[in-house]
Each structure stands twice: as C-alpha cells, then as structure tokens.
Design a protein around this motif. Structure first.
Motif: not given
Length: 113
Positions: A33-39, A45-48
């Motif tokens: 779960g933390l890895s999702v948040i970190r990623e 905001d500018d990266e897709s």
C-alpha cells in the motif's frame, strides 16, 4: 496513527496468536500500500503514468484493499489478549492519535517494516 499502531504495537502482540508468518504478511501488505502512495506522490502533476504502471498500481492497491477488509477481523483478536496488555495497546493508540503521524513519515523514520 492506525498504521503506526499496527506496526509498532498491535502486530507484535499478534505474533503469539497468529504466528510470525501471518504477521510478516500483514507488514508486507502495508508495504504494498505504501509503495502505491509513494509512486503516486513521486509521479508529480505533470507526469502521466503508462498503462503498465497503472495496472501495477491497481494490483498493489487491491492487495491493500483486501488487507483493509480483513482489518476488523484482526481487531477481534483483541479479546484474546490479556486485559493489561489491551489497556497498554489502547494507551499507545491514543498517544499516536495525538501525534497524528503520516504514513510516509513513519516509513522514513523506520517505523514501517
């Protein structure tokens, strides 16, 4: 406060009830779960994100979703912990709620396993 409580106090108290392997799985799920948040935080905001990145994030999020669904059952184990230890656990939780730590801060200070 919830994550800090689980990792610092509650999960160690569950080892005698559930065993090392199950507690290690719970900690691994936190890390997913933390890895999702970190990623997501690091993407900016500018990266897709690519479709593959979104798929990987979704998979890890679903693992955490299952963990959350099972959380209530884990707290049912409190009844199997001695009253004095339950009281101590409750005091730790109250203190962590006052501190209101962020999950990402806990990982940075080494609280997350």
């Amino acid at each position: 406060a919830h994550i800090a409580f689980e990792e610092r106090y509650f999960y160690p108290a569950l080892v005698p009830l559930l065993g090392e392997e199950d507690v290690a799985r719970l900690l691994h799920e936190h890390q997913a779960g933390l890895s999702v948040i970190r990623e997501l935080l690091s993407a900016g905001d500018d990266e897709s994100l690519t479709d593959a990145q979104w798929s990987a994030l979704l998979e890890r999020s679903q693992e955490m979703e299952q963990h959350i669904a099972e959380c209530g059952e884990l707290f049912g184990a409190m009844g199997r912990i001695e009253a004095t230890e339950r009281d101590a656990l409750h005091q730790h939780l109250l203190e962590l709620r006052r501190q209101a730590p962020r999950w990402t801060e806990l990982a940075a200070e080494g609280a997350a396993c």
